[in-house]
Design a protein around this motif. Structure first.
Motif, PDB file in Angstrom:
ATOM      1  N   GLY A   1      33.533 -17.150  -7.531  1.00  0.00           N
ATOM      2  CA  GLY A   1      33.592 -17.354  -8.970  1.00  0.00           C
ATOM      3  C   GLY A   1      32.885 -16.291  -9.760  1.00  0.00           C
ATOM      4  O   GLY A   1      33.284 -15.961 -10.887  1.00  0.00           O
ATOM      5  N   ALA A   2      31.837 -15.712  -9.177  1.00  0.00           N
ATOM      6  CA  ALA A   2      31.047 -14.698  -9.881  1.00  0.00           C
ATOM      7  C   ALA A   2      31.611 -13.295  -9.731  1.00  0.00           C
ATOM      8  O   ALA A   2      31.146 -12.381 -10.426  1.00  0.00           O
ATOM      9  N   SER A   3      32.595 -13.105  -8.868  1.00  0.00           N
ATOM     10  CA  SER A   3      33.022 -11.733  -8.574  1.00  0.00           C
ATOM     11  C   SER A   3      34.498 -11.451  -8.802  1.00  0.00           C
ATOM     12  O   SER A   3      34.877 -10.315  -9.117  1.00  0.00           O
ATOM     13  N   ILE A   4      35.380 -12.458  -8.656  1.00  0.00           N
ATOM     14  CA  ILE A   4      36.823 -12.211  -8.737  1.00  0.00           C
ATOM     15  C   ILE A   4      37.254 -12.213 -10.194  1.00  0.00           C
ATOM     16  O   ILE A   4      36.709 -12.933 -11.021  1.00  0.00           O
ATOM     17  N   HIS A   5      38.262 -11.428 -10.528  1.00  0.00           N
ATOM     18  CA  HIS A   5      38.579 -11.085 -11.911  1.00  0.00           C
ATOM     19  C   HIS A   5      39.256 -12.203 -12.698  1.00  0.00           C
ATOM     20  O   HIS A   5      38.776 -12.620 -13.750  1.00  0.00           O
ATOM     21  N   GLU A   6      40.404 -12.687 -12.243  1.00  0.00           N
ATOM     22  CA  GLU A   6      41.205 -13.660 -12.990  1.00  0.00           C
ATOM     23  C   GLU A   6      40.877 -15.092 -12.558  1.00  0.00           C
ATOM     24  O   GLU A   6      40.542 -15.333 -11.392  1.00  0.00           O
TER      25      GLU A   6
ATOM     26  N   THR B   1      43.875  -9.133  -6.882  1.00  0.00           N
ATOM     27  CA  THR B   1      44.710  -9.646  -5.800  1.00  0.00           C
ATOM     28  C   THR B   1      44.101  -9.308  -4.442  1.00  0.00           C
ATOM     29  O   THR B   1      44.096 -10.142  -3.523  1.00  0.00           O
ATOM     30  N   VAL B   2      43.559  -8.109  -4.322  1.00  0.00           N
ATOM     31  CA  VAL B   2      42.872  -7.721  -3.075  1.00  0.00           C
ATOM     32  C   VAL B   2      41.677  -8.634  -2.817  1.00  0.00           C
ATOM     33  O   VAL B   2      41.414  -9.048  -1.680  1.00  0.00           O
ATOM     34  N   MET B   3      40.977  -8.999  -3.892  1.00  0.00           N
ATOM     35  CA  MET B   3      39.773  -9.825  -3.743  1.00  0.00           C
ATOM     36  C   MET B   3      40.096 -11.248  -3.273  1.00  0.00           C
ATOM     37  O   MET B   3      39.236 -11.916  -2.690  1.00  0.00           O
ATOM     38  N   ILE B   4      41.302 -11.730  -3.525  1.00  0.00           N
ATOM     39  CA  ILE B   4      41.681 -13.075  -3.071  1.00  0.00           C
ATOM     40  C   ILE B   4      41.514 -13.193  -1.556  1.00  0.00           C
ATOM     41  O   ILE B   4      41.036 -14.218  -1.039  1.00  0.00           O
ATOM     42  N   ALA B   5      41.903 -12.162  -0.841  1.00  0.00           N
ATOM     43  CA  ALA B   5      41.765 -12.173   0.616  1.00  0.00           C
ATOM     44  C   ALA B   5      40.412 -11.633   1.059  1.00  0.00           C
ATOM     45  O   ALA B   5      39.854 -12.086   2.061  1.00  0.00           O
ATOM     46  N   ALA B   6      39.870 -10.653   0.310  1.00  0.00           N
ATOM     47  CA  ALA B   6      38.655  -9.976   0.749  1.00  0.00           C
ATOM     48  C   ALA B   6      37.429 -10.882   0.716  1.00  0.00           C
ATOM     49  O   ALA B   6      36.614 -10.882   1.651  1.00  0.00           O
ATOM     50  N   VAL B   7      37.268 -11.671  -0.356  1.00  0.00           N
ATOM     51  CA  VAL B   7      36.064 -12.501  -0.476  1.00  0.00           C
ATOM     52  C   VAL B   7      35.981 -13.554   0.624  1.00  0.00           C
ATOM     53  O   VAL B   7      34.932 -13.669   1.282  1.00  0.00           O
TER      54      VAL B   7
ATOM     55  N   VAL C   1      40.658 -16.624  -8.749  1.00  0.00           N
ATOM     56  CA  VAL C   1      39.512 -17.401  -8.260  1.00  0.00           C
ATOM     57  C   VAL C   1      39.998 -18.704  -7.624  1.00  0.00           C
ATOM     58  O   VAL C   1      39.513 -19.115  -6.563  1.00  0.00           O
ATOM     59  N   VAL C   2      40.944 -19.367  -8.276  1.00  0.00           N
ATOM     60  CA  VAL C   2      41.496 -20.604  -7.735  1.00  0.00           C
ATOM     61  C   VAL C   2      42.139 -20.352  -6.374  1.00  0.00           C
ATOM     62  O   VAL C   2      41.957 -21.133  -5.429  1.00  0.00           O
ATOM     63  N   ALA C   3      42.874 -19.256  -6.258  1.00  0.00           N
ATOM     64  CA  ALA C   3      43.524 -18.926  -4.988  1.00  0.00           C
ATOM     65  C   ALA C   3      42.495 -18.681  -3.887  1.00  0.00           C
ATOM     66  O   ALA C   3      42.627 -19.200  -2.769  1.00  0.00           O
ATOM     67  N   ALA C   4      41.455 -17.920  -4.187  1.00  0.00           N
ATOM     68  CA  ALA C   4      40.411 -17.648  -3.193  1.00  0.00           C
ATOM     69  C   ALA C   4      39.638 -18.918  -2.862  1.00  0.00           C
ATOM     70  O   ALA C   4      39.299 -19.173  -1.697  1.00  0.00           O
TER      71      ALA C   4
END
Length: 346
Positions: A205-210, A180-186, A214-217
């Motif tokens: 796509g190569a770094s976010i978990h779910e 969830t943190v990665m959605i905003a961080a990336v 990934v779709v959200a980011a």
């Protein structure tokens, strides 16, 4: 999770006293599927939150606020195992080999390096931090491959008797938190680094978990970034099969020394590969694919709810800070490997 089972019937009349197996399963299965369906209806209204997350939160709430009725235990046990594996099989319908090959060999090599380096590196970090090996392995698979589904798949291979179910729940909770943190961080870091949208999408796509994360980011990044992010993520999903096969082989070797020999390749992994082949080689109609996607989400969400009912927050709090540190370092490791690899391919 409490798993109360009716006492065995006297040997004189076992058939008359023992209730049929299927009726005992229906209450738990029905509740799990109902919660999963409700989570699917609610998830689109909460940006960045998947039905799987909502389902596991519902399971945790039930377990810690009111307790899990004993009548639900048999069905929830089946949901956490068999429905989970059926959902992972259907996950293969999302993967089209032609789309993955369109990324090119350099990017596919990056995906393989991210998954391999992420798993091995996270396990090594867990050893340094003194985190339980099983928990470190589950975190490694979840963060490096495809989030909660990978955690549960790895647990099914390495802990089939569910002796360490708390590790599974902890790893899934960490996937949710860090992903969830990665959605905003990336997207924020991509903008700060001046990355082109296509490059940022590959990195997401190569770094976010779910997949949902990934779709959200990717949606935040916009343009072609979303498409590229999803394709790269699905390439990581495909890595679920070889990683689970390796884990199964390790378990087989360990089991041979103990007199047990688990299957070389779990059946659900073979089913996953069969679905990948069907999606890639057969002209499957869109309604069938849409139905498969919905059914996959329903089954996985039902399994997440069942796993959530096994969570006791007091026990989770006793895990300590080390798994959280491991999760943060694993996220950083996977993101760094992914960014380095993507920049080398551009």
């Amino acid at each position: 999770m409490s798993r109360s089972v009716p006492a065995p019937a006297p040997s004189a009349a076992p058939a008359a006293a023992a209730p049929p197996a299927l009726p005992r399963l229906w209450p738990g299965l029905a509740v799990a599927l109902a919660v999963a369906a409700g989570s699917m209806l609610l998830a689109p209204r909460v940006p960045g939150v998947s039905a799987l997350l909502l389902a596991i939160v519902a399971g945790i709430a039930l377990a810690n606020l009111s307790g899990v009725p004993a009548a639900l235990a048999p069905g929830l046990s089946v949901a956490g195992k068999r429905l989970l594996r059926a959902g992972i099989v259907l996950l293969g319908l999302q993967v089209v080999l032609g789309d993955l090959l369109s990324l090119g060999l350099p990017m596919l090599a990056v995906v393989a390096a991210v998954v391999t380096g992420g798993v091995l590196g996270t396990v090594a970090l867990g050893r340094v931090l003194g985190v339980d090996r099983q928990l470190a392995l589950l975190v490694a698979c979840g963060f490096s491959i495809c989030g909660a589904a990978a955690v549960a798949a790895a647990a099914g291979v390495t802990d089939p008797e569910e002796r360490h179910e708390e590790h599974t729940v902890t790893a899934i909770a960490l996937v949710v938190l860090c992903g969830t943190v990665m959605i905003a961080a990336v997207p924020a870091l991509a903008a700060a680094l001046g990355l082109a949208p296509e490059t940022a999408g590959l990195w997401a796509g190569a770094s976010i978990h779910e997949v949902a994360q990934v779709v959200a980011a990717g949606g935040v990044l916009g343009g072609t970034a979303l498409t590229l992010a999803v394709i790269v993520k699905l390439a990581r999903v495909l890595m679920l099969a070889p990683v689970m096969a390796v884990l199964s082989l390790q378990q087989r070797r360990r089991g041979a020394a103990e007199g047990a020999r688990p299957p070389l390749v779990p059946l659900f992994v073979l089913g996953f590969l069969a679905m990948v082949a069907a999606r890639s080689l057969l002209p499957l109609p869109s309604p069938a694919l849409d139905l498969g996607a919905a059914l996959q989400t329903l089954l996985l969400a039902a399994a997440m709810f069942a796993l959530g009912t096994g969570v006791r927050l007091r026990s989770l709090l006793r895990v300590g800070v080390r798994p959280l540190v491991l999760a943060a370092l694993s996220t950083l490791l996977v993101a760094t490997l992914a960014l380095g690899g993507v920049l080398l391919t551009r």
